[in-house]
Design a protein around this motif. Structure first.
Motif, PDB file in Angstrom:
ATOM      1  N   GLU A 151       0.845  -1.197   0.000  1.00 33.57           N
ATOM      2  CA  GLU A 151       0.000   0.000   0.000  1.00 33.57           C
ATOM      3  C   GLU A 151       0.882   1.248   0.000  1.00 33.57           C
ATOM      4  O   GLU A 151       1.789   1.373   0.824  1.00 33.57           O
ATOM      5  N   PRO A 152       0.631   2.199  -0.900  1.00 35.47           N
ATOM      6  CA  PRO A 152       1.348   3.471  -0.799  1.00 35.47           C
ATOM      7  C   PRO A 152       0.996   4.146   0.530  1.00 35.47           C
ATOM      8  O   PRO A 152      -0.168   4.158   0.936  1.00 35.47           O
ATOM      9  N   ARG A 199       1.496   7.610   3.192  1.00 34.50           N
ATOM     10  CA  ARG A 199       1.834   9.038   3.255  1.00 34.50           C
ATOM     11  C   ARG A 199       2.987   9.277   4.214  1.00 34.50           C
ATOM     12  O   ARG A 199       3.769  10.194   4.023  1.00 34.50           O
ATOM     13  N   VAL A 250      -2.227   6.050   5.738  1.00 33.66           N
ATOM     14  CA  VAL A 250      -2.659   5.554   4.432  1.00 33.66           C
ATOM     15  C   VAL A 250      -3.910   6.287   3.980  1.00 33.66           C
ATOM     16  O   VAL A 250      -4.594   6.929   4.775  1.00 33.66           O
ATOM     17  N   GLU A 251      -4.212   6.175   2.693  1.00 29.19           N
ATOM     18  CA  GLU A 251      -5.440   6.740   2.143  1.00 29.19           C
ATOM     19  C   GLU A 251      -6.640   6.017   2.738  1.00 29.19           C
ATOM     20  O   GLU A 251      -6.557   4.827   3.074  1.00 29.19           O
ATOM     21  N   ASN A 269       7.041  -0.133   1.779  1.00 29.91           N
ATOM     22  CA  ASN A 269       5.956   0.500   1.037  1.00 29.91           C
ATOM     23  C   ASN A 269       6.459   1.699   0.246  1.00 29.91           C
ATOM     24  O   ASN A 269       7.362   2.400   0.689  1.00 29.91           O
ATOM     25  N   PRO A 270       5.810   1.976  -0.900  1.00 31.04           N
ATOM     26  CA  PRO A 270       6.129   3.216  -1.615  1.00 31.04           C
ATOM     27  C   PRO A 270       5.526   4.397  -0.845  1.00 31.04           C
ATOM     28  O   PRO A 270       4.511   4.258  -0.167  1.00 31.04           O
ATOM     29  N   LEU A 271       6.171   5.567  -0.959  1.00 35.49           N
ATOM     30  CA  LEU A 271       5.660   6.779  -0.316  1.00 35.49           C
ATOM     31  C   LEU A 271       4.766   7.526  -1.287  1.00 35.49           C
ATOM     32  O   LEU A 271       5.095   7.678  -2.464  1.00 35.49           O
ATOM     33  N   ARG A 272       3.631   8.012  -0.800  1.00 34.95           N
ATOM     34  CA  ARG A 272       2.732   8.855  -1.598  1.00 34.95           C
ATOM     35  C   ARG A 272       2.803  10.246  -0.982  1.00 34.95           C
ATOM     36  O   ARG A 272       2.437  10.450   0.150  1.00 34.95           O
ATOM     37  N   LEU A 273       3.326  11.173  -1.750  1.00 34.58           N
ATOM     38  CA  LEU A 273       3.486  12.536  -1.241  1.00 34.58           C
ATOM     39  C   LEU A 273       2.327  13.412  -1.600  1.00 34.58           C
ATOM     40  O   LEU A 273       1.608  13.203  -2.504  1.00 34.58           O
TER      41      LEU A 273
END
Length: 130
Positions: A46-47, A49, A62-63, A126-130
């Motif tokens: 999950e991406p 934040r 997370v979203e 996890n990938p980071l979502r900026l």
């Protein structure tokens, strides 16, 4: 209090890693898989934040559409050869609600409940979502 740090995972991860998967449910975490070598490249992390470790807990933001909870995720734990502990969360159940949650939600898991006794360092898978 000594702060622990999370190291971001590099773009290239080893194909095979020693790992286990922990599913956190209402009655506590459950190890879903423990194997000498598991390909984590097939996991859809999950991406997130943000992520941090503080006070003996793993925190990730997370979203969310209003119905996101820890029970919706599996926690992947990678005991890599370099001594770092890789931690990643995988969403298993989608959030199908329709609420507006612009900042997402912060979820947390106890390191003790995840059976993590290593002092770190920790690596975010996890990938980071900026």
């Amino acid at each position: 209090m000594r702060g622990l740090r999370i190291l971001l995972a590099g773009a290239v991860l080893p194909l095979l890693l020693s790992a286990c998967v922990v599913h956190v449910a209402d009655d506590g975490p459950h190890v879903l898989e423990r194997a000498a070598s598991v390909s984590i490249q097939t996991v859809q992390f999950e991406p997130v934040r943000s992520a941090r470790i503080a006070d003996g807990r793993l925190y990730v933001r997370v979203e969310s559409n209003g119905c996101t909870d820890t029970e919706d995720f599996a926690v992947h734990i990678d005991a890599s050869d370099d001594g770092a502990v890789g931690l990643g969360v995988e969403r298993e159940d989608p959030d199908l609600c329709k609420a507006l949650v612009p900042d997402g939600v912060e979820l947390s898991w106890s390191l003790q409940a995840l059976d993590i006794t290593a002092p770190g360092p920790f690596r975010l898978l996890n990938p980071l979502r900026l």
